[in-house]
Scaffold this active site. Sequence first.
Site, PDB file in Angstrom:
ATOM      1  CG  HIS A 162     104.800  52.760  52.262  1.00  0.00           C
ATOM      2  ND1 HIS A 162     105.122  53.577  53.324  1.00  0.00           N
ATOM      3  CD2 HIS A 162     104.622  51.515  52.788  1.00  0.00           C
ATOM      4  CE1 HIS A 162     105.133  52.854  54.432  1.00  0.00           C
ATOM      5  NE2 HIS A 162     104.834  51.608  54.137  1.00  0.00           N
ATOM      6  CG  HIS A 167     109.192  49.899  54.682  1.00  0.00           C
ATOM      7  ND1 HIS A 167     109.244  49.957  56.063  1.00  0.00           N
ATOM      8  CD2 HIS A 167     107.876  49.987  54.360  1.00  0.00           C
ATOM      9  CE1 HIS A 167     108.005  50.059  56.552  1.00  0.00           C
ATOM     10  NE2 HIS A 167     107.167  50.086  55.529  1.00  0.00           N
ATOM     11  CD  GLU A 208     104.971  51.256  58.210  1.00  0.00           C
ATOM     12  OE1 GLU A 208     105.150  52.289  57.541  1.00  0.00           O
ATOM     13  OE2 GLU A 208     104.982  50.123  57.709  1.00  0.00           O
ATOM     14  CB  SER A 227     106.723  56.752  51.711  1.00  0.00           C
ATOM     15  OG  SER A 227     105.759  56.273  52.623  1.00  0.00           O
TER      16      SER A 227
HETATM   17 FE   LIG Z   1     104.974  50.119  55.629  1.00  0.00          FE
END
Ligand SMILES: [Fe+2]
Length: 297
Positions: A162, A167, A208, A227
């Site tokens: 993730h 990111h 997010e 993700s």
């Molecule tokens: Fe995050």
Amino acid sequence: MFEEAQLYAPVTKGSDGAVEVQLAADHPGVDDPVYRARRNQIAALALDWTAGQAIPHAEYTEEEQEVWRQVCRELAVLHRTYACGEYLAGAERLQLPADHIPQLDEVTAAVEPLTGFRYVPAAGLVPLREFYGSLADRLFHSTQYIRHHSVPLYTPEPDVIHEVVGHANCLASDRFAALYQTAGDAARRVESAEALEFVSKVFWFSLEFGVLREGGRVRTYGAGLLSSYGEIQEIGNADLRPLDVARMGVQTYDITHYQPLLFCADSFEHVEDVVGEFFATVDDERVAELTAHPAGV
Ligand SMILES: [Fe+2]
């Protein structure tokens, strides 16, 4: 307690110095003593680290490396359909390794020349103000553990996949990097806990779990969705709401299920205009106004 605290397994340090990650009873790795020991070792690396020291390396097993390879392969296919163009351009610039889990200093070596963002280790939950505030300095707190190998396409916690696939590919883009930094500025500007929570929820429903329309379909620019092998394929079935920071900042969410409600922008520029402008200008007074008079009222 803010819900995001539930995202991360609590990490404790005993009087003898032993570090223990408290996995939930339904965590896929809870009954695997080898995995538990690995998690404790990796959490200890971050707890023992202080700013200015070399970034500690996690010694990943071959099983863990294989989890990375499989998830990268599967997500890359899904990203062609579901990721927004700005994310794909970032991934193209960054060229993350698909054959091994990069150490955090390897991630920094790739991202920093592009946008100045650096990765530092986190054992688990980082206090909200520190996590978001650090973004203002282009610093990203990242966990280093990887999900359990028995269910490679699922994780109940934000793991290194993730943090890096989600990111870092974003942070390789100048436009994303500017948005993240501005979110950090916002977290430092607001003073009350309520205003900080509001800012963090806007971050949650944008960077997010945000989606946008592009090329005739719904795509995502949110690291949480980018993700997540299962959830990214469900974004077209979510209850899509217009981009609206007043709603995003008070919207509740349940991290144990796919997000049933997502906020959808018309384009990446629209995200920059609305969310970027909010982060750039928000203060406690503005949050109080938005909370007192939700959009449309
Ligand atoms: Fe995050």
